[in-house]
Design a protein around this motif. Structure first.
Motif, PDB file in Angstrom:
ATOM      1  N   GLY A 111       0.838  -1.193   0.000  1.00  0.00           N
ATOM      2  CA  GLY A 111       0.000   0.000   0.000  1.00  0.00           C
ATOM      3  C   GLY A 111       0.876   1.247   0.000  1.00  0.00           C
ATOM      4  N   LEU A 112       0.249   2.395  -0.253  1.00  0.00           N
ATOM      5  CA  LEU A 112       0.997   3.654  -0.340  1.00  0.00           C
ATOM      6  C   LEU A 112       1.745   3.997   0.948  1.00  0.00           C
ATOM      7  CD1 LEU A 112      -0.933   6.466  -2.246  1.00  0.00           C
ATOM      8  CD2 LEU A 112       1.201   5.324  -2.825  1.00  0.00           C
ATOM      9  N   GLU A 113       1.110   3.701   2.097  1.00  0.00           N
ATOM     10  CA  GLU A 113       1.796   4.054   3.350  1.00  0.00           C
ATOM     11  C   GLU A 113       3.034   3.184   3.562  1.00  0.00           C
ATOM     12  OE1 GLU A 113      -1.983   3.210   4.643  1.00  0.00           O
ATOM     13  OE2 GLU A 113      -2.083   4.702   3.032  1.00  0.00           O
ATOM     14  N   ASP A 114       2.924   1.908   3.151  1.00  0.00           N
ATOM     15  CA  ASP A 114       4.088   1.023   3.258  1.00  0.00           C
ATOM     16  C   ASP A 114       5.227   1.516   2.368  1.00  0.00           C
ATOM     17  OD1 ASP A 114       2.750  -0.709   5.010  1.00  0.00           O
ATOM     18  OD2 ASP A 114       1.890  -1.855   3.345  1.00  0.00           O
ATOM     19  N   ILE A 115       4.859   1.930   1.158  1.00  0.00           N
ATOM     20  CA  ILE A 115       5.871   2.434   0.221  1.00  0.00           C
ATOM     21  C   ILE A 115       6.514   3.698   0.798  1.00  0.00           C
ATOM     22  CG2 ILE A 115       6.232   3.378  -2.103  1.00  0.00           C
ATOM     23  CD1 ILE A 115       3.832   1.600  -3.010  1.00  0.00           C
ATOM     24  N   GLN A 116       5.696   4.586   1.338  1.00  0.00           N
ATOM     25  CA  GLN A 116       6.231   5.825   1.911  1.00  0.00           C
ATOM     26  C   GLN A 116       7.179   5.520   3.075  1.00  0.00           C
ATOM     27  OE1 GLN A 116       5.562   8.947   0.653  1.00  0.00           O
ATOM     28  NE2 GLN A 116       7.169   9.674   2.035  1.00  0.00           N
ATOM     29  N   LEU A 117       6.792   4.575   3.906  1.00  0.00           N
ATOM     30  CA  LEU A 117       7.646   4.181   5.039  1.00  0.00           C
ATOM     31  C   LEU A 117       8.985   3.626   4.565  1.00  0.00           C
ATOM     32  CD1 LEU A 117       5.398   2.459   7.723  1.00  0.00           C
ATOM     33  CD2 LEU A 117       7.091   4.277   8.101  1.00  0.00           C
ATOM     34  N   ALA A 118       8.908   2.764   3.541  1.00  0.00           N
ATOM     35  CA  ALA A 118      10.141   2.170   3.009  1.00  0.00           C
ATOM     36  C   ALA A 118      11.028   3.260   2.416  1.00  0.00           C
ATOM     37  CB  ALA A 118       9.801   1.099   1.967  1.00  0.00           C
ATOM     38  N   LEU A 119      10.413   4.180   1.666  1.00  0.00           N
ATOM     39  CA  LEU A 119      11.171   5.292   1.075  1.00  0.00           C
ATOM     40  C   LEU A 119      11.903   6.098   2.154  1.00  0.00           C
ATOM     41  CD1 LEU A 119       8.625   6.689  -1.558  1.00  0.00           C
ATOM     42  CD2 LEU A 119      11.014   6.130  -2.048  1.00  0.00           C
ATOM     43  N   GLU A 120      11.199   6.364   3.247  1.00  0.00           N
ATOM     44  CA  GLU A 120      11.761   7.254   4.266  1.00  0.00           C
ATOM     45  C   GLU A 120      12.795   6.590   5.159  1.00  0.00           C
ATOM     46  OE1 GLU A 120       8.721   9.423   6.304  1.00  0.00           O
ATOM     47  OE2 GLU A 120       8.087  10.426   4.461  1.00  0.00           O
ATOM     48  N   ALA A 121      12.975   5.288   4.999  1.00  0.00           N
ATOM     49  CA  ALA A 121      14.071   4.644   5.728  1.00  0.00           C
ATOM     50  C   ALA A 121      15.422   5.184   5.260  1.00  0.00           C
ATOM     51  CB  ALA A 121      14.006   3.125   5.536  1.00  0.00           C
ATOM     52  N   ALA A 122      15.464   5.699   4.028  1.00  0.00           N
ATOM     53  CA  ALA A 122      16.720   6.205   3.477  1.00  0.00           C
ATOM     54  C   ALA A 122      16.866   7.696   3.775  1.00  0.00           C
ATOM     55  CB  ALA A 122      16.755   5.978   1.967  1.00  0.00           C
ATOM     56  N   PRO A 123      17.908   8.075   4.509  1.00  0.00           N
ATOM     57  CA  PRO A 123      18.123   9.499   4.788  1.00  0.00           C
ATOM     58  C   PRO A 123      18.139  10.359   3.522  1.00  0.00           C
ATOM     59  CG  PRO A 123      19.568   8.190   6.173  1.00  0.00           C
ATOM     60  CD  PRO A 123      18.881   7.228   5.228  1.00  0.00           C
ATOM     61  N   PHE A 124      18.693   9.849   2.415  1.00  0.00           N
ATOM     62  CA  PHE A 124      18.744  10.668   1.196  1.00  0.00           C
ATOM     63  C   PHE A 124      17.347  10.916   0.630  1.00  0.00           C
ATOM     64  CE2 PHE A 124      19.950  11.346  -3.422  1.00  0.00           C
ATOM     65  CZ  PHE A 124      20.438  12.617  -3.224  1.00  0.00           C
ATOM     66  N   HIS A 125      16.448   9.944   0.758  1.00  0.00           N
ATOM     67  CA  HIS A 125      15.064  10.146   0.298  1.00  0.00           C
ATOM     68  C   HIS A 125      14.356  11.187   1.162  1.00  0.00           C
ATOM     69  CE1 HIS A 125      15.085   5.796  -1.473  1.00  0.00           C
ATOM     70  NE2 HIS A 125      15.849   6.625  -2.140  1.00  0.00           N
ATOM     71  N   ARG A 126      14.688  11.189   2.452  1.00  0.00           N
ATOM     72  CA  ARG A 126      14.093  12.205   3.324  1.00  0.00           C
ATOM     73  C   ARG A 126      14.610  13.588   2.930  1.00  0.00           C
ATOM     74  NH1 ARG A 126      15.209   8.288   7.521  1.00  0.00           N
ATOM     75  NH2 ARG A 126      16.808   9.625   8.444  1.00  0.00           N
ATOM     76  N   TRP A 127      15.902  13.664   2.615  1.00  0.00           N
ATOM     77  CA  TRP A 127      16.475  14.943   2.199  1.00  0.00           C
ATOM     78  C   TRP A 127      15.816  15.424   0.899  1.00  0.00           C
ATOM     79  CZ3 TRP A 127      19.424  17.068  -1.824  1.00  0.00           C
ATOM     80  CH2 TRP A 127      20.009  18.316  -1.539  1.00  0.00           C
ATOM     81  N   LEU A 128      15.580  14.482  -0.030  1.00  0.00           N
ATOM     82  CA  LEU A 128      14.935  14.837  -1.304  1.00  0.00           C
ATOM     83  C   LEU A 128      13.442  15.127  -1.114  1.00  0.00           C
ATOM     84  CD1 LEU A 128      16.516  12.134  -3.676  1.00  0.00           C
ATOM     85  CD2 LEU A 128      17.027  14.584  -3.740  1.00  0.00           C
ATOM     86  N   GLY A 129      12.870  14.634  -0.024  1.00  0.00           N
ATOM     87  CA  GLY A 129      11.454  14.885   0.236  1.00  0.00           C
ATOM     88  C   GLY A 129      10.497  14.067  -0.617  1.00  0.00           C
ATOM     89  N   ILE A 130      10.929  12.857  -1.004  1.00  0.00           N
ATOM     90  CA  ILE A 130      10.140  11.994  -1.911  1.00  0.00           C
ATOM     91  C   ILE A 130       8.798  11.607  -1.286  1.00  0.00           C
ATOM     92  CG2 ILE A 130      10.126   9.829  -3.217  1.00  0.00           C
ATOM     93  CD1 ILE A 130      12.402  11.655  -4.044  1.00  0.00           C
ATOM     94  N   LYS A 131       7.733  11.768  -2.069  1.00  0.00           N
ATOM     95  CA  LYS A 131       6.403  11.367  -1.617  1.00  0.00           C
ATOM     96  C   LYS A 131       5.827  10.325  -2.577  1.00  0.00           C
ATOM     97  CE  LYS A 131       6.143  14.223   1.824  1.00  0.00           C
ATOM     98  NZ  LYS A 131       6.975  13.560   2.839  1.00  0.00           N
ATOM     99  N   ALA A 132       5.265   9.257  -2.025  1.00  0.00           N
ATOM    100  CA  ALA A 132       4.564   8.251  -2.840  1.00  0.00           C
ATOM    101  C   ALA A 132       3.161   8.782  -3.127  1.00  0.00           C
ATOM    102  CB  ALA A 132       4.496   6.930  -2.089  1.00  0.00           C
TER     103      ALA A 132
END
Lengths: 140, 140, 140, 140
Positions: C7-28
């Motif tokens: 689901g989207l929340e799972d994808i968002q959680l997985a994305l945010e495990a990476a500090p670089f994705h948090r820096w980029l601000g990636i949203k699913a």
């Protein structure tokens, strides 16, 4: 590549197992710890642009692919198949022998990367590129 | 691609100007606003691995290269030459007709990008990739 | 991708495990059987050319890489790492949200290939490309 | 590259014009007729996999892209933009300074190709690749 694991005749034999290599007329010229050198004679069927008599990009891609593959093989590693290939075209390859030189970039357990350059017989760089090659799974 | 600028016979004629395309036996099958479809019959000289009778990666690279090039040409654009080519190998191509489909990704003023897929006659994806093509400089 | 396994929340959680994705601000944004859609907001640190305020090619490469990776993950497959990446730059990415769409090209046992496109928020194609991803070895 | 046309301070100044290079902390280390060497210090925001603390593939792609670009610039040529980029990932980049070395493969009139390697500070090859760069149109 440290000392090449295969001699030139072994490399030539392995090359000639492939009908397409026989059609291309690939010859193993030298193999040492640094690089594998192959040559391909000209044949008129490889022409793409008949006006300038240039070799088809797919022929140069074939040479890059097989030269990278055999650089791995010559060093005693046996890639299973090409995973992907990238080729840069620098200059049109016009009639004459093509000289291909392959080097291992990185020997990996599942993927190895090798590069190759193609020059004319007078040393002009025509094309260069890289392949990523599947390595066989080892028995566990 | 909007309406294809070239008819199928024109595309076939342009393809056959290249001796290598004649050797490969490339046939133009359809061209519409979305995609160009080509076919290549099997010939035994293209085999790489004689045990599984698979086509050489360089043959598939040739098909990707030329299908992308002619997708541009079919839409009325005339690329000058391939700048670079990238090919992914998904599955061994065993004897049978190869079906190549090309699409324009981006039409540019100096570089255009087109992609192509190669499938077996029963629709299995064998290889796919992209070319970047030099566009001719327009007179100023 | 058939039905997306995550689901989207799972994808968002997985994305945010990476500090670089948090820096980029990636949203699913969305994930269905065909494609994964992500968005990246603008931030001034990503600029390469200060005169045209265009995003650095490495930022677009990061987006292509991660969007292909998460297209695989969203469909219930877990790539281990990127093996190689190829990016075409079509147009400068100027300030604004970047919209990335990823699709699986081929799910393989050792290597999978996925593609991604990056568009501006008004739908202009800026960059596109592909990654080849190592798949984890399954226990035997 | 023959004698480098730009001195180290000029290269550093040009690098720092880009906000993303300042964020990455890129330093020009040496430039001679053969190669340009850059270094990038570690920063925690670049991590992709928090368990192994490895740098994101997009960060390594950024380094390959910019190192190839500045190898051209250091030799007195001024690429206009990256046309396409290809990166091979050989080994995870864990915390420590990254050392990037760039070389020109082919200087062209519309497209130039340069390669770059990234090593750890103790010399282990982590990633390598190539960019194709648009060259500015010369006045006629």
């Amino acid at each position: 590549m440290s000392a090449p694991a295969l001699g030139l005749e072994d490399i030539q034999l392995a090359l000639e197992a492939a009908p397409f290599h026989r059609w291309l007329g690939i010859k193993a010229i030298s193999a040492d710890e640094d690089a594998l050198r192959l040559e391909m004679p000209w044949r008129d069927e490889v022409v793409s642009n008949p006006r300038v008599q240039s070799a088809h990009g797919g022929i140069l891609a074939s040479l890059i692919d097989l030269t990278g593959f055999y650089a791995l093989l010559a060093s005693g590693n046996t890639p299973a198949a090409t995973a992907d290939l990238r080729v840069d075209y620098h200059k049109a390859a016009t009639p004459g022998t093509l000289v291909a030189t392959g080097k291992i970039i990185r020997l990996g357990s599942t993927i190895s990367v090798a590069e190759a350059t193609i020059k004319s017989s007078d040393g002009v760089l025509l094309s260069s590129g890289r392949g990523a090659y599947h390595m066989p799974r080892r028995p566990r």
